[in-house]
Motif scaffolding. Structure first.
Motif, PDB file in Angstrom:
ATOM      1  N   THR A   1      83.135  14.934  23.680  1.00  0.00           N
ATOM      2  CA  THR A   1      81.741  15.227  23.376  1.00  0.00           C
ATOM      3  C   THR A   1      81.692  16.341  22.338  1.00  0.00           C
ATOM      4  O   THR A   1      82.675  17.071  22.135  1.00  0.00           O
ATOM      5  CB  THR A   1      80.979  15.676  24.629  1.00  0.00           C
ATOM      6  N   THR A   2      80.544  16.477  21.700  1.00  0.00           N
ATOM      7  CA  THR A   2      80.384  17.530  20.692  1.00  0.00           C
ATOM      8  C   THR A   2      80.681  18.903  21.284  1.00  0.00           C
ATOM      9  O   THR A   2      81.386  19.722  20.680  1.00  0.00           O
ATOM     10  CB  THR A   2      78.955  17.504  20.126  1.00  0.00           C
ATOM     11  N   LEU A   3      80.156  19.174  22.484  1.00  0.00           N
ATOM     12  CA  LEU A   3      80.330  20.497  23.088  1.00  0.00           C
ATOM     13  C   LEU A   3      81.774  20.738  23.509  1.00  0.00           C
ATOM     14  O   LEU A   3      82.289  21.859  23.386  1.00  0.00           O
ATOM     15  CB  LEU A   3      79.391  20.653  24.281  1.00  0.00           C
ATOM     16  N   GLU A   4      82.456  19.700  24.009  1.00  0.00           N
ATOM     17  CA  GLU A   4      83.866  19.849  24.360  1.00  0.00           C
ATOM     18  C   GLU A   4      84.702  20.153  23.120  1.00  0.00           C
ATOM     19  O   GLU A   4      85.573  21.030  23.130  1.00  0.00           O
ATOM     20  CB  GLU A   4      84.366  18.574  25.029  1.00  0.00           C
ATOM     21  N   ALA A   5      84.437  19.411  22.041  1.00  0.00           N
ATOM     22  CA  ALA A   5      85.179  19.630  20.798  1.00  0.00           C
ATOM     23  C   ALA A   5      84.922  21.029  20.253  1.00  0.00           C
ATOM     24  O   ALA A   5      85.852  21.716  19.799  1.00  0.00           O
ATOM     25  CB  ALA A   5      84.787  18.575  19.767  1.00  0.00           C
ATOM     26  N   MET A   6      83.659  21.476  20.300  1.00  0.00           N
ATOM     27  CA  MET A   6      83.324  22.817  19.824  1.00  0.00           C
ATOM     28  C   MET A   6      84.055  23.876  20.648  1.00  0.00           C
ATOM     29  O   MET A   6      84.546  24.879  20.111  1.00  0.00           O
ATOM     30  CB  MET A   6      81.813  23.047  19.902  1.00  0.00           C
ATOM     31  N   GLY A   7      84.146  23.667  21.950  1.00  0.00           N
ATOM     32  CA  GLY A   7      84.850  24.616  22.811  1.00  0.00           C
ATOM     33  C   GLY A   7      86.328  24.703  22.474  1.00  0.00           C
ATOM     34  O   GLY A   7      86.906  25.800  22.417  1.00  0.00           O
ATOM     35  N   ASP A   8      86.956  23.562  22.220  1.00  0.00           N
ATOM     36  CA  ASP A   8      88.377  23.550  21.865  1.00  0.00           C
ATOM     37  C   ASP A   8      88.614  24.230  20.515  1.00  0.00           C
ATOM     38  O   ASP A   8      89.585  24.981  20.342  1.00  0.00           O
ATOM     39  CB  ASP A   8      88.884  22.106  21.805  1.00  0.00           C
ATOM     40  N   LEU A   9      87.725  23.975  19.557  1.00  0.00           N
ATOM     41  CA  LEU A   9      87.871  24.589  18.231  1.00  0.00           C
ATOM     42  C   LEU A   9      87.671  26.099  18.306  1.00  0.00           C
ATOM     43  O   LEU A   9      88.339  26.865  17.602  1.00  0.00           O
ATOM     44  CB  LEU A   9      86.874  23.964  17.256  1.00  0.00           C
ATOM     45  N   HIS A  10      86.753  26.537  19.162  1.00  0.00           N
ATOM     46  CA  HIS A  10      86.529  27.973  19.361  1.00  0.00           C
ATOM     47  C   HIS A  10      87.812  28.640  19.862  1.00  0.00           C
ATOM     48  O   HIS A  10      88.227  29.703  19.367  1.00  0.00           O
ATOM     49  CB  HIS A  10      85.384  28.175  20.352  1.00  0.00           C
ATOM     50  N   LYS A  11      88.464  28.019  20.850  1.00  0.00           N
ATOM     51  CA  LYS A  11      89.708  28.580  21.389  1.00  0.00           C
ATOM     52  C   LYS A  11      90.804  28.619  20.324  1.00  0.00           C
ATOM     53  O   LYS A  11      91.602  29.557  20.266  1.00  0.00           O
ATOM     54  CB  LYS A  11      90.178  27.744  22.579  1.00  0.00           C
ATOM     55  N   GLN A  12      90.844  27.603  19.470  1.00  0.00           N
ATOM     56  CA  GLN A  12      91.916  27.491  18.494  1.00  0.00           C
ATOM     57  C   GLN A  12      91.722  28.387  17.272  1.00  0.00           C
ATOM     58  O   GLN A  12      92.667  29.007  16.784  1.00  0.00           O
ATOM     59  CB  GLN A  12      92.055  26.035  18.044  1.00  0.00           C
ATOM     60  N   TYR A  13      90.459  28.470  16.789  1.00  0.00           N
ATOM     61  CA  TYR A  13      90.223  29.141  15.503  1.00  0.00           C
ATOM     62  C   TYR A  13      89.449  30.460  15.613  1.00  0.00           C
ATOM     63  O   TYR A  13      89.308  31.162  14.616  1.00  0.00           O
ATOM     64  CB  TYR A  13      89.487  28.193  14.554  1.00  0.00           C
ATOM     65  N   GLY A  14      88.927  30.786  16.786  1.00  0.00           N
ATOM     66  CA  GLY A  14      88.260  32.073  16.934  1.00  0.00           C
ATOM     67  C   GLY A  14      86.743  31.990  16.875  1.00  0.00           C
ATOM     68  O   GLY A  14      86.141  30.910  16.943  1.00  0.00           O
ATOM     69  N   ASP A  15      86.129  33.168  16.723  1.00  0.00           N
ATOM     70  CA  ASP A  15      84.683  33.295  16.886  1.00  0.00           C
ATOM     71  C   ASP A  15      83.861  32.721  15.736  1.00  0.00           C
ATOM     72  O   ASP A  15      82.654  32.561  15.852  1.00  0.00           O
ATOM     73  CB  ASP A  15      84.306  34.766  17.091  1.00  0.00           C
ATOM     74  N   VAL A  16      84.491  32.463  14.612  1.00  0.00           N
ATOM     75  CA  VAL A  16      83.797  31.753  13.533  1.00  0.00           C
ATOM     76  C   VAL A  16      84.792  30.768  12.921  1.00  0.00           C
ATOM     77  O   VAL A  16      85.883  31.155  12.517  1.00  0.00           O
ATOM     78  CB  VAL A  16      83.208  32.714  12.464  1.00  0.00           C
ATOM     79  N   PHE A  17      84.440  29.504  12.940  1.00  0.00           N
ATOM     80  CA  PHE A  17      85.302  28.488  12.348  1.00  0.00           C
ATOM     81  C   PHE A  17      84.461  27.536  11.506  1.00  0.00           C
ATOM     82  O   PHE A  17      83.219  27.568  11.561  1.00  0.00           O
ATOM     83  CB  PHE A  17      86.103  27.724  13.418  1.00  0.00           C
ATOM     84  N   SER A  18      85.130  26.721  10.724  1.00  0.00           N
ATOM     85  CA  SER A  18      84.411  25.840   9.803  1.00  0.00           C
ATOM     86  C   SER A  18      84.737  24.378  10.072  1.00  0.00           C
ATOM     87  O   SER A  18      85.780  24.040  10.645  1.00  0.00           O
ATOM     88  CB  SER A  18      84.746  26.197   8.356  1.00  0.00           C
ATOM     89  N   LEU A  19      83.829  23.525   9.645  1.00  0.00           N
ATOM     90  CA  LEU A  19      83.992  22.079   9.732  1.00  0.00           C
ATOM     91  C   LEU A  19      83.470  21.463   8.447  1.00  0.00           C
ATOM     92  O   LEU A  19      82.635  22.056   7.757  1.00  0.00           O
ATOM     93  CB  LEU A  19      83.187  21.509  10.908  1.00  0.00           C
ATOM     94  N   LYS A  20      83.964  20.283   8.149  1.00  0.00           N
ATOM     95  CA  LYS A  20      83.351  19.466   7.106  1.00  0.00           C
ATOM     96  C   LYS A  20      82.840  18.203   7.779  1.00  0.00           C
ATOM     97  O   LYS A  20      83.579  17.520   8.488  1.00  0.00           O
ATOM     98  CB  LYS A  20      84.342  19.110   6.004  1.00  0.00           C
ATOM     99  N   VAL A  21      81.566  17.923   7.602  1.00  0.00           N
ATOM    100  CA  VAL A  21      80.966  16.714   8.154  1.00  0.00           C
ATOM    101  C   VAL A  21      80.513  15.881   6.967  1.00  0.00           C
ATOM    102  O   VAL A  21      79.499  16.191   6.332  1.00  0.00           O
ATOM    103  CB  VAL A  21      79.783  17.044   9.080  1.00  0.00           C
ATOM    104  N   GLY A  22      81.299  14.837   6.645  1.00  0.00           N
ATOM    105  CA  GLY A  22      81.049  14.128   5.409  1.00  0.00           C
ATOM    106  C   GLY A  22      81.270  15.077   4.246  1.00  0.00           C
ATOM    107  O   GLY A  22      82.322  15.693   4.095  1.00  0.00           O
ATOM    108  N   SER A  23      80.234  15.254   3.445  1.00  0.00           N
ATOM    109  CA  SER A  23      80.340  16.148   2.285  1.00  0.00           C
ATOM    110  C   SER A  23      79.809  17.549   2.576  1.00  0.00           C
ATOM    111  O   SER A  23      79.794  18.412   1.700  1.00  0.00           O
ATOM    112  CB  SER A  23      79.556  15.552   1.110  1.00  0.00           C
ATOM    113  N   LEU A  24      79.362  17.800   3.810  1.00  0.00           N
ATOM    114  CA  LEU A  24      78.720  19.067   4.152  1.00  0.00           C
ATOM    115  C   LEU A  24      79.725  20.096   4.656  1.00  0.00           C
ATOM    116  O   LEU A  24      80.575  19.781   5.498  1.00  0.00           O
ATOM    117  CB  LEU A  24      77.650  18.842   5.229  1.00  0.00           C
ATOM    118  N   ASN A  25      79.607  21.330   4.174  1.00  0.00           N
ATOM    119  CA  ASN A  25      80.366  22.453   4.715  1.00  0.00           C
ATOM    120  C   ASN A  25      79.559  23.108   5.822  1.00  0.00           C
ATOM    121  O   ASN A  25      78.362  23.394   5.655  1.00  0.00           O
ATOM    122  CB  ASN A  25      80.670  23.483   3.626  1.00  0.00           C
TER     123      ASN A  25
END
Length: 505
Positions: free
Chosen positions: A56-80
């Motif tokens: 789920t979106t929230l599960e993925a966000m939680g895992d990324l938070h643990k991996q990359y810290g308090d501010v992380f980035s994503l690319k969704v299609g062409s969007l930063n």
């Protein structure tokens, strides 16, 4: 032959150049800006879409938070996009750099939804937005007043009481009953209308709202790949049809309100907006003349949309959490009895006399986190955040769920503890924790915050003063708080959560 050779060489050169450009474009589509927050590898064109395929979106966000810290980035299609997960970084963005982070992303689906960015929630920050918000805030203030709000809420409760009184020991799904309470209150606020419980028109209206929210929940393909907006998919056709049906109700109501408008008799939010606009024009405020019928309808649509689903989910959490914690439910009921007795309706004047009840409502807001990722922000200019460079038009998501469960800010965040909002004398904290952000903060703080807090207090106090909610006999060991994973961007128990209810007196 020489000419053919030259043509072959030229064609080969062009092909190589086009291939190189295409490869460079693909490379650029996966590359982050310089000194941008860290994040997972982005595929060309797709970005990080695959990150969310198996979770789920929230599960993925939680895992990324643990991996990359308090501010992380994503690319969704062409969007930063960047995601903020701590109160320190959120305050730097939304408070210290309030204007830079006050924008909203311009997206294909939102443009359709807001009829060309004529609403308050999704429109970009600027003079037009500031003036429209000012009018909306002035108009809703009338209904936040004690007498008006109590009249709204308690015009609905007798109908719901009749239904709950008859349920007896039969298990039922409280979300559907709560939904009808809240929709009735918002219909009375916005349109001056009341419905009977299970009235077909009300049920159809609720279903239409749910369908619109679900249809827009994950956006349209044009949001992620703008070059494809000319392709109207079957899903987009369905979305446009649903939205036309929904907005048609609001435009029809506005027409009827304008025909019967009486400045001496403000019946509902539509009338209040019309009166506020009229007074602004008479006062010589030129901006008021630029507020069109569409702006007015979209402002009412904002209040209705924001005020229904979030309040329903908050009260749904309330029933689940207190049925899971009967000792806390008993303390709440005792305090209500001590202050109100058995025959008095709660009042907004009672809030200072019921600190434990208020603390319980605040803890429901924290643990529920019904809008876990809030509404996206966008940067208005090139700026910096936490030492990173953030270009203009970067989408910014606030992870309220992470902030409300940060172990550095909350003791045992996984536990339901109203006491965390009380001081040593059992009184409500005079200043709430900084990391408590159910309505966000900064320039884009929720327009209906005051209304929502008061409405939830009145409904919660009425419900748990009059009724006791408990687990279905034989299922006491089963948790009521299984998270609904189908609703990608909300944090709530499953819709089918069942409890039993009994009248307390």
């Amino acid at each position: 032959m020489a000419m053919l050779g030259d043509l072959y060489v030229n064609a080969t050169t062009v092909l190589v150049a086009l291939t190189t450009l295409a490869a460079f474009a693909l490379y650029k589509s996966s590359k982050r800006p310089a000194n941008f927050p860290p994040g997972p590898f982005a595929l060309p064109l797709l970005g990080n879409v695959t990150t969310f395929l198996s979770k789920t979106t929230l599960e993925a966000m939680g895992d990324l938070h643990k991996q990359y810290g308090d501010v992380f980035s994503l690319k969704v299609g062409s969007l930063n996009m960047i995601v903020l997960n701590s109160i320190e970084i959120v305050r730097e963005a939304l408070v210290k750099k309030a204007v830079e982070f006050a924008g909203r992303p311009m997206s294909y689906s939102v443009e359709i939804f807001s009829e060309g960015y004529k609403d308050i929630v999704f429109s970009n920050y600027g003079p037009q937005w500031r003036y429209q918000r000012k009018l909306g805030h002035t108009a809703i203030r009338h209904f936040v007043q004690k007498d008006q709000l109590e009249k709204l809420v308690f015009s609905v409760t007798p109908k719901i009481a009749a239904v709950l009184d008859e349920i007896g020991d039969k298990p039922f799904a409280p979300k559907y009953t709560i939904g009808q309470i809240v929709y009735n209150i918002l219909a009375a606020l916005c349109f001056g209308k009341q419905y009977e419980f299970n009235q077909p028109e009300l049920l159809e209206w609720i279903q239409l709202n749910v369908d619109v929210q679900n249809a827009f929940g994950n956006g349209l393909i044009g949001d992620y790949f703008p070059a494809l907006t000319f392709i109207q998919t079957p899903n987009e056709k369905r979305v446009r049809k649903l939205l036309a049906d929904m907005l048609g109700v609001f435009h029809k109501e506005l027409k009827a309100h304008k025909e019967k408008f009486d400045p001496e008799n403000v019946r509902d939010f539509f009338d209040s907006l019309l009166l506020t606009q009229k007074q602004a024009i008479e006062a010589g405020e030129e901006e008021a003349e630029h507020i069109t019928d569409t702006h007015i309808c979209q402002t009412v649509f904002d209040i209705f949309g924001a005020g229904t689903e979030t309040t329903i989910v908050t009260l749904h959490w309330a029933v689940g959490l207190l049925a899971e914690n009967p000792d806390i439910q008993e303390k709440v009921a005792k305090e209500i009895d001590d202050v109100l007795g058995h025959d008095t309706l709660p009042s907004l004047d009672d809030r200072g006399s019921m600190p434990y009840t208020e603390a319980t409502v605040l803890e429901i807001f924290r643990q529920g986190s019904v809008a876990p990722l809030g509404v996206p922000h966008s940067t208005m200019s090139d700026t910096t955040l936490a030492g990173y460079n953030i270009p203009k038009d970067t989408t910014v998501m606030i992870n309220h769920l992470a902030i409300h469960n940060d172990p550095t800010q909350w003791s045992e965040p996984e536990k339901f503890k109203p006491e965390r909002f009380l001081d040593d004398n059992g009184q409500l904290l005079k200043k709430l924790p900084e990391s408590f952000l159910p309505f966000s903060t900064g320039r884009r703080v929720c327009l209906g915050e005051d209304f929502a807090k008061k409405e939830v207090f009145l409904l919660f106090t009425w419900l748990f003063g009059r009724y006791a909610f408990y687990k279905v006999p034989g299922k006491e060991s089963e948790s009521l708080l299984t998270i609904n994973k189908v609703a990608a961007l909300t944090h709530q128990p499953v819709d089918e959560m069942e409890v039993c209810v009994k009248k307390r007196y």
